[in-house]
Structure formats: structure tokens, C-alpha cells
Design a protein around this motif. Structure first.
Motif, short mmCIF file in Angstrom:
data_model
loop_
_atom_site.label_atom_id
_atom_site.label_comp_id
_atom_site.label_asym_id
_atom_site.label_seq_id
_atom_site.Cartn_x
_atom_site.Cartn_y
_atom_site.Cartn_z
N TYR A 103 0.83 -1.20 0.00
CA TYR A 103 0.00 0.00 0.00
C TYR A 103 0.87 1.26 0.00
N ASP A 106 2.38 1.82 -3.36
CA ASP A 106 1.41 2.30 -4.36
C ASP A 106 0.81 3.66 -4.03
N HIS A 107 0.92 4.10 -2.78
CA HIS A 107 0.35 5.37 -2.33
C HIS A 107 1.41 6.15 -1.54
#
Length: 137
Positions: A103, A106-107
């Protein structure tokens, strides 16, 4: 207990006596420990990787872990309920850790977003010190 310590010490010494092959940093009772394992651990621990003897320390820990794993298998500890319960919990923890890593990858959080969140938090605190946490001394 002394016998186990002697076996562990003898195994460690013999592991260093075996020549390293491409990618193999040590061998314990015929089981190779690969350079990729060392790199994986170092990449998961950036602070450890910065220490002077990090690589040696990681290799030594992997050797010790392999010795103890072989001992556990030889004595059928891997078939116990205690082991199976711990393995299931470790699996869940690893999945959660990898999910967080995925996560975050990706962010990504920008510096400006982090600073903005910090400033908003400080503003929400108000001008007075909070006594909710109790006394520090």
C-alpha cells in the motif's frame, strides 16, 4: 544443554569451513544459505544495514536459525500444536506487513502532505498544553 551447545558450535564452525559457491554465503549440514536471503534481511532493516558488521551478523543469525530449525525438525517440533499455532500467527503478521508495504509503495506520502497533516494536528491541539496524558515526572 552442553551437548546442544557443542553441536551448534561445531555446526557453525563447519559451515564456515565449506567453500562458498556462487550466491551461497554459508552451508549448514548440506543446506546452503543464499546471498539473496542476506540481502532480503538487510533490505528489511535499513538501520541494521548501515552498521559496520551487518552482513556478517545477518549471516551468523541465518546460520544459527538453520541449525535450530534442523534441530526442531529432527525432534519433530514442527509437528506440534504450538508450532502450528505460531506459524499461523506469523503468516498473518507477514501478510499484514507485506500488505502495508504494498500500500505504501502504491500510495507514497509526499513531504508536503506530511507537513500539512502535522500542522493541522498541531492547530487542533490549541494553544494550551493538554493534561490528558498525565504528568511526566
Amino acid at each position: 544443554m552442553k551437548k546442544i551447545r557443542f553441536i551448534i558450535l561445531a555446526t557453525v564452525v563447519s559451515a564456515y569451513a565449506i567453500p562458498s559457491f556462487a550466491g551461497t554465503v554459508a552451508t549448514v549440514n548440506g543446506k546452503p544459505i543464499d546471498q539473496s536471503e542476506v540481502q532480503t534481511i538487510l533490505s528489511m532493516s535499513p538501520n541494521l544495514a548501515k552498521t559496520p558488521h551487518a552482513r556478517h551478523q545477518v549471516v551468523q543469525n541465518l546460520i544459527n536459525m538453520e541449525i535450530l530449525s534442523q534441530y526442531a525438525i529432527k525432534h519433530h517440533i514442527n509437528e506440534s500444536t504450538n508450532f502450528k499455532t505460531r506459524l499461523a500467527l506469523a503468516r498473518e503478521q507477514i501478510l499484514a506487513d507485506v500488505a502495508v508495504d504494498h500500500y505504501v509503495h502504491d500510495h507514497p506520502v509526499t513531504t508536503s502532505a506530511l507537513q500539512s497533516a502535522y500542522h493541522n494536528f498541531v492547530k487542533s491541539m490549541g494553544k494550551k498544553e493538554s493534561t490528558r496524558c498525565g504528568k511526566f515526572w
